[in-house]
Design a protein around this motif. Structure first.
Motif, PDB file in Angstrom:
ATOM      1  N   HIS A  25      -7.283   1.481   0.566  1.00  0.00           N
ATOM      2  CA  HIS A  25      -7.169   0.837   1.878  1.00  0.00           C
ATOM      3  C   HIS A  25      -6.520   1.815   2.858  1.00  0.00           C
ATOM      4  O   HIS A  25      -5.639   2.595   2.467  1.00  0.00           O
ATOM      5  CB  HIS A  25      -6.314  -0.429   1.746  1.00  0.00           C
ATOM      6  N   THR A  45      -5.305  -1.029  -3.677  1.00  0.00           N
ATOM      7  CA  THR A  45      -5.004  -2.173  -2.819  1.00  0.00           C
ATOM      8  C   THR A  45      -4.305  -3.233  -3.658  1.00  0.00           C
ATOM      9  O   THR A  45      -3.976  -3.015  -4.836  1.00  0.00           O
ATOM     10  CB  THR A  45      -6.261  -2.718  -2.127  1.00  0.00           C
ATOM     11  N   HIS A  57       0.800  -1.226   0.000  1.00  0.00           N
ATOM     12  CA  HIS A  57       0.000   0.000   0.000  1.00  0.00           C
ATOM     13  C   HIS A  57       0.834   1.279   0.000  1.00  0.00           C
ATOM     14  O   HIS A  57       0.314   2.359  -0.295  1.00  0.00           O
ATOM     15  CB  HIS A  57      -0.979  -0.024   1.181  1.00  0.00           C
TER      16      HIS A  57
END
Length: 366
Positions: free
Chosen positions: A254, A291, A231
């Motif tokens: 995310h 993500t 990420h």
């Protein structure tokens, strides 16, 4: 207790490398059929399709561990994930049940960014030198030893889905939170709860120092300097460029992403939140997802009535998660039939006791 640095898989036997994809798939399926309900195969969303096809259930790490806990019929759990996930499953399941990890080298770089020696030293410095009353919280993406440390000190685990509830609970305890090991999830969550960035510090376990320019008495949360290697590859520039090209694009990320990325996105949430949002998205809508690439590609193939792409077009899959493949899965299943216990993940009793306390505390809060 499982030590990923010491428990590296032996070299994969050549016979598995010589098998065709079809032969491997047939072999795996035949063992699944033979073992029946005695075998249960939880599989993380980030796994490759070749592995996901054999999953008994797919989910995020804690969701899968809880499902394992509820399964009292299975003798063998083959956890298609990474080592901290298998540890959590072992903590929550019965002692008579065995948790197998198909490739013992499938680790997690984020979890490895906070080892127990570093945590104990950081806690000692923060409490003694800075005189802070610390309450530790840990993301479930952490080792069993870190979960034990948190449990022993009255803290709780958190997930990306329940982080707000747990951090809110911790803030109400009137102590300074030490949030391990992902600084981004901690920062994004605390900010959403109204804690200004000026009241957040970063503990650097490598430099062994507190990075903070404000007054120590104003501190509300100390963020461990750790991150997700997947990420961290998403940046605000990706969002800016995408919106220049398409002002109507929807961006969902995310909360392990950097603060600037989460603030610039339209939506941010856990893996389950991302999946549900895409599932319920209006037909014809356009989405960029920040993500892991295996999940993005699976969503893209599943929901063909909307446009889905990765926020970072040069993104790769989680490399450690992808160490589990058909040859290692077949080898692991053969080991079960042969009574070979090499790939079993076992957490010692004392670690299990306190790590479970941190998990149970989270479940009681949420």
């Amino acid at each position: 207790m499982f030590n990923p640095m010491l428990s590296v898989s032996k070299e994969l036997p050549e016979k598995y490398l010589k098998m065709s994809t079809e032969e491997l798939e047939n072999h795996i399926q035949s063992i699944k059929d033979e073992l029946g309900d005695r075998l249960f195969m939880p599989t993380h969303h980030y796994q490759k399709d070749e592995v996901v096809q054999f999953a008994d259930i797919t989910g995020d790490s804690l969701e899968l561990a809880r499902i394992c806990k509820e399964n009292t019929a299975a003798e063998y759990f083959v956890f298609n994930g990474v080592h901290f996930m298998a540890e959590t499953a072992d903590i929550l399941t019965d002692d008579s049940q065995d948790i197998y990890l198909p490739d013992l080298s499938a680790g997690c770089s984020m979890a490895d960014m906070a080892n127990i020696t570093q945590a104990l030293h950081g806690y000692d410095v923060l409490t003694k030198e800075y005189n802070l009353d610390i309450l530790p919280l840990t993301y479930v993406n952490s080792t069993a030893a870190i979960k034990k440390f948190v449990g022993e000190h009255g803290g709780s685990c958190v997930t990306s889905g329940n982080a707000k509830s747990v951090v809110d609970w911790a803030l109400k305890q009137g102590k300074v939170i030490l949030f391990l090991p992902d600084q981004h999830l901690g920062r994004n969550t605390a900010y959403d709860l109204g804690i200004p960035l000026e009241q957040m510090a970063v503990w650097d376990p490598i430099a062994k120092e507190l990075v903070y320019e404000g007054k120590v008495e104003d501190l509300r949360i100390v963020l461990w300097k750790g991150h997700c290697s997947v990420h961290e590859k998403f940046h605000k520039a990706h969002i800016d460029l995408a919106r220049e090209r398409d002002p109507e694009i929807n961006v969902i990320v995310h909360p392990e992403c950097e603060f600037e990325v989460v603030q610039a996105a339209d939506y941010a949430g856990s893996t389950r939140y991302i999946i549900e949002t895409i599932k319920n998205a209006p037909k014809g809508s356009r989405w960029l997802i920040g993500t892991e690439m295996n999940l993005v590609n699976r969503l893209k193939a599943t929901y063909t009535d909307i446009q889905i792409d990765s926020l970072n077009p040069l993104m790769c899959s989680c490399l450690t998660m992808n160490r589990i493949d058909l040859p290692h899965l077949a080898w692991c299943l053969d080991k079960i039939l042969d009574g070979n216990r090499d790939n079993i993940i076992k957490v010692d009793a004392e670690t299990t006791k306190y790590a479970k306390e941190s998990l149970d505390r989270m479940l009681s809060i949420t």
